[in-house]
Scaffold this motif. Structure first.
Motif, mmCIF file in Angstrom:
data_model
loop_
_atom_site.group_PDB
_atom_site.id
_atom_site.type_symbol
_atom_site.label_atom_id
_atom_site.label_comp_id
_atom_site.label_asym_id
_atom_site.label_seq_id
_atom_site.Cartn_x
_atom_site.Cartn_y
_atom_site.Cartn_z
ATOM 1 N N ASN A 244 5.783 -6.059 -5.937
ATOM 2 C CA ASN A 244 4.403 -5.818 -5.248
ATOM 3 C C ASN A 244 3.295 -6.111 -5.859
ATOM 4 O OD1 ASN A 244 2.363 -3.920 -4.251
ATOM 5 N ND2 ASN A 244 4.123 -3.366 -2.914
ATOM 6 N N ASP A 245 2.375 -6.753 -5.107
ATOM 7 C CA ASP A 245 1.230 -7.079 -5.621
ATOM 8 C C ASP A 245 -0.143 -6.296 -5.269
ATOM 9 O OD1 ASP A 245 0.790 -7.940 -3.370
ATOM 10 O OD2 ASP A 245 0.635 -10.192 -3.551
ATOM 11 N N VAL A 246 0.232 -5.049 -5.006
ATOM 12 C CA VAL A 246 -1.003 -4.210 -4.225
ATOM 13 C C VAL A 246 -1.957 -4.106 -5.228
ATOM 14 C CG1 VAL A 246 0.027 -2.031 -5.368
ATOM 15 C CG2 VAL A 246 -1.540 -2.156 -3.341
ATOM 16 N N GLU A 247 -1.866 -4.286 -6.394
ATOM 17 C CA GLU A 247 -3.124 -4.139 -7.522
ATOM 18 C C GLU A 247 -4.042 -5.146 -7.636
ATOM 19 O OE1 GLU A 247 -1.708 -2.450 -11.163
ATOM 20 O OE2 GLU A 247 -2.015 -0.528 -10.421
ATOM 21 N N PHE A 248 -3.565 -6.589 -7.137
ATOM 22 C CA PHE A 248 -4.166 -7.707 -7.164
ATOM 23 C C PHE A 248 -5.376 -7.713 -6.321
ATOM 24 C CE2 PHE A 248 -0.339 -10.823 -8.202
ATOM 25 C CZ PHE A 248 0.212 -10.053 -9.058
ATOM 26 N N ASN A 249 -5.604 -7.025 -5.288
ATOM 27 C CA ASN A 249 -6.616 -6.761 -4.469
ATOM 28 C C ASN A 249 -7.392 -5.487 -4.544
ATOM 29 O OD1 ASN A 249 -5.986 -9.256 -2.989
ATOM 30 N ND2 ASN A 249 -4.337 -8.249 -2.119
ATOM 31 N N MET A 250 -7.290 -4.738 -5.713
ATOM 32 C CA MET A 250 -7.876 -3.490 -5.922
ATOM 33 C C MET A 250 -8.948 -3.765 -7.053
ATOM 34 S SD MET A 250 -4.574 -0.959 -5.824
ATOM 35 C CE MET A 250 -5.791 0.388 -6.097
ATOM 36 N N PRO A 251 -9.978 -2.611 -7.118
ATOM 37 C CA PRO A 251 -10.805 -2.928 -8.344
ATOM 38 C C PRO A 251 -10.140 -3.082 -9.482
ATOM 39 C CG PRO A 251 -11.503 -1.301 -6.606
ATOM 40 C CD PRO A 251 -10.209 -1.850 -6.122
ATOM 41 N N ARG A 252 -10.808 -3.761 -10.421
ATOM 42 C CA ARG A 252 -10.000 -3.534 -11.873
ATOM 43 C C ARG A 252 -11.176 -3.084 -12.841
ATOM 44 N NH1 ARG A 252 -7.279 -9.509 -11.708
ATOM 45 N NH2 ARG A 252 -6.753 -9.403 -9.537
ATOM 46 N N PRO A 253 -10.493 -2.356 -13.860
ATOM 47 C CA PRO A 253 -9.172 -2.079 -13.982
ATOM 48 C C PRO A 253 -8.743 -1.082 -12.963
ATOM 49 C CG PRO A 253 -10.229 -0.862 -15.590
ATOM 50 C CD PRO A 253 -11.107 -1.514 -15.010
ATOM 51 N N SER A 254 -7.494 -1.007 -12.498
ATOM 52 C CA SER A 254 -6.918 -0.237 -11.444
ATOM 53 C C SER A 254 -6.136 1.153 -12.038
ATOM 54 C CB SER A 254 -5.834 -1.069 -10.496
ATOM 55 O OG SER A 254 -5.095 -1.598 -11.227
ATOM 56 N N TYR A 255 -6.311 2.140 -11.599
ATOM 57 C CA TYR A 255 -5.630 3.386 -11.941
ATOM 58 C C TYR A 255 -4.535 3.687 -11.116
ATOM 59 C CZ TYR A 255 -9.757 3.607 -15.358
ATOM 60 O OH TYR A 255 -10.719 3.204 -16.076
ATOM 61 N N THR A 256 -3.485 4.249 -11.771
ATOM 62 C CA THR A 256 -2.306 4.495 -11.218
ATOM 63 C C THR A 256 -2.367 5.525 -9.972
ATOM 64 O OG1 THR A 256 -1.258 4.261 -13.239
ATOM 65 C CG2 THR A 256 0.075 5.497 -11.650
ATOM 66 N N ILE A 257 -3.393 6.518 -10.025
ATOM 67 C CA ILE A 257 -3.544 7.221 -8.923
ATOM 68 C C ILE A 257 -4.189 6.385 -7.578
ATOM 69 C CG2 ILE A 257 -5.930 8.188 -9.749
ATOM 70 C CD1 ILE A 257 -3.361 10.087 -7.851
ATOM 71 N N ASP A 258 -5.026 5.650 -8.062
ATOM 72 C CA ASP A 258 -5.591 4.831 -6.921
ATOM 73 C C ASP A 258 -4.414 3.909 -6.206
ATOM 74 O OD1 ASP A 258 -7.953 6.011 -7.539
ATOM 75 O OD2 ASP A 258 -8.542 4.260 -8.916
ATOM 76 N N THR A 259 -3.592 3.322 -6.880
ATOM 77 C CA THR A 259 -2.645 2.469 -6.606
ATOM 78 C C THR A 259 -1.535 3.225 -5.564
ATOM 79 O OG1 THR A 259 -2.784 0.993 -8.552
ATOM 80 C CG2 THR A 259 -0.697 0.702 -7.110
ATOM 81 N N LEU A 260 -1.271 4.437 -6.289
ATOM 82 C CA LEU A 260 -0.272 5.260 -5.459
ATOM 83 C C LEU A 260 -0.918 5.951 -3.923
ATOM 84 C CD1 LEU A 260 0.778 7.592 -8.518
ATOM 85 C CD2 LEU A 260 2.195 5.957 -7.264
ATOM 86 N N THR A 261 -2.400 5.949 -4.144
ATOM 87 C CA THR A 261 -2.818 6.410 -2.887
ATOM 88 C C THR A 261 -2.844 5.344 -1.843
ATOM 89 O OG1 THR A 261 -4.432 7.997 -3.929
ATOM 90 C CG2 THR A 261 -5.045 7.457 -1.935
ATOM 91 N N VAL A 262 -3.083 4.159 -2.449
ATOM 92 C CA VAL A 262 -2.942 2.896 -1.531
ATOM 93 C C VAL A 262 -1.561 2.824 -0.741
ATOM 94 C CG1 VAL A 262 -3.210 0.396 -1.235
ATOM 95 C CG2 VAL A 262 -5.198 1.798 -2.608
ATOM 96 N N LEU A 263 -0.737 2.983 -1.847
ATOM 97 C CA LEU A 263 0.765 2.617 -1.327
ATOM 98 C C LEU A 263 1.165 3.876 -0.193
ATOM 99 C CD1 LEU A 263 2.358 1.646 -4.663
ATOM 100 C CD2 LEU A 263 2.113 0.153 -2.476
ATOM 101 N N GLN A 264 0.803 4.930 -0.596
ATOM 102 C CA GLN A 264 1.006 6.170 0.366
ATOM 103 C C GLN A 264 0.353 6.037 1.860
ATOM 104 O OE1 GLN A 264 3.400 8.964 -0.705
ATOM 105 N NE2 GLN A 264 3.641 8.161 1.179
ATOM 106 N N GLU A 265 -0.747 5.432 1.693
ATOM 107 C CA GLU A 265 -1.463 5.291 2.885
ATOM 108 C C GLU A 265 -0.810 3.999 3.458
ATOM 109 O OE1 GLU A 265 -5.531 4.756 2.036
ATOM 110 O OE2 GLU A 265 -5.795 6.906 1.515
ATOM 111 N N LYS A 266 -0.312 2.996 3.065
ATOM 112 C CA LYS A 266 0.256 1.944 3.743
ATOM 113 C C LYS A 266 1.729 1.995 3.886
ATOM 114 C CE LYS A 266 0.997 -3.076 2.804
ATOM 115 N NZ LYS A 266 0.383 -4.428 1.980
ATOM 116 N N TYR A 267 2.366 3.116 3.346
ATOM 117 C CA TYR A 267 3.740 3.246 3.493
ATOM 118 C C TYR A 267 4.227 4.767 3.721
ATOM 119 C CZ TYR A 267 4.260 -1.478 1.870
ATOM 120 O OH TYR A 267 4.132 -2.840 1.663
#
Length: 190
Positions: free
Chosen positions: A72-95
């Motif tokens: 999964n490349d979800v973090e490639f399009n997120m602000p950097r550095p990306s924090y785990t909670i932000d990635t988890l939130t994006v994934l939960q919204e998407k799936y």
């Protein structure tokens, strides 16, 4: 469906990662393990980090046709550095139909309270923790939303793999065969 999220730079992905992912899949309620390729870890500044797409290619090579693993490349399009909670939130919204769990090494458990919004991660996602060499036990292990798996303490170092490649030495058995072929073909880490 329950999904274990295995974050990492995967620079390169190695046999240790694959062993842990397989044991998480086989010994927990997880149906799939997703390898989340991190462009930049907020705690690591690494000059030898390959481009994120090269690392994603290596993860895909390691996975091959194993249907229980995904990259999964979800973090490639997120602000950097990306924090785990932000990635988890994006994934939960998407799936929204999936239940996600965070996979971490025991060496990260002691510092977990320093993570951004660690309490939300624990409450909404939970942790699957695998043993790491020289890790100290944490009081957090007793918490309800933390699962400790029984696994070998795999101590394969991506740093060693990169060093061996640079020196022209074999990395056979340290990385999946498809990853070794990709590293050679693309001349990574030389």
């Amino acid at each position: 469906m329950e999904v274990g999220l295995f974050f990492g730079s995967f620079n390169p992905i190695h046999t240790g990662h694959m062993i842990i992912a397989n044991l998480v899949k086989e010994t927990t309620s997880v149906d799939e393990v997703w390898f989340i390729v991190s462009p930049q870890n907020p705690f690591k500044k690494n000059k030898s980090l390959l481009h994120e797409f090269d690392r994603l290619d290596m993860v895909n090579a390691a996975i091959g046709d194993d249907y229980q693993f995904r990259s999964n490349d979800v973090e490639f399009n997120m602000p950097r550095p990306s924090y785990t909670i932000d990635t988890l939130t994006v994934l939960q919204e998407k799936y929204p139909e999936k239940k996600f769990h965070l996979i971490i090494g025991e060496d990260n458990l002691a510092s977990f309270p320093k993570w951004k919004n660690h309490d939300q991660i624990l409450e909404h996602f939970g942790l699957i923790v695998y043993p790491r060499p020289n890790s100290t036990k944490s009081e957090l292990e007793k918490l309800e939303n933390i699962t400790i798996i029984d696994a070998p303490e795999v101590d394969i170092s991506a740093t060693l793999i990169r060093k061996l490649v640079k020196e022209g030495k074999s990395i056979k058995y340290l990385v999946p065969e498809a990853v070794e072929k990709l590293i050679k073909a693309k001349k990574h880490f030389q």
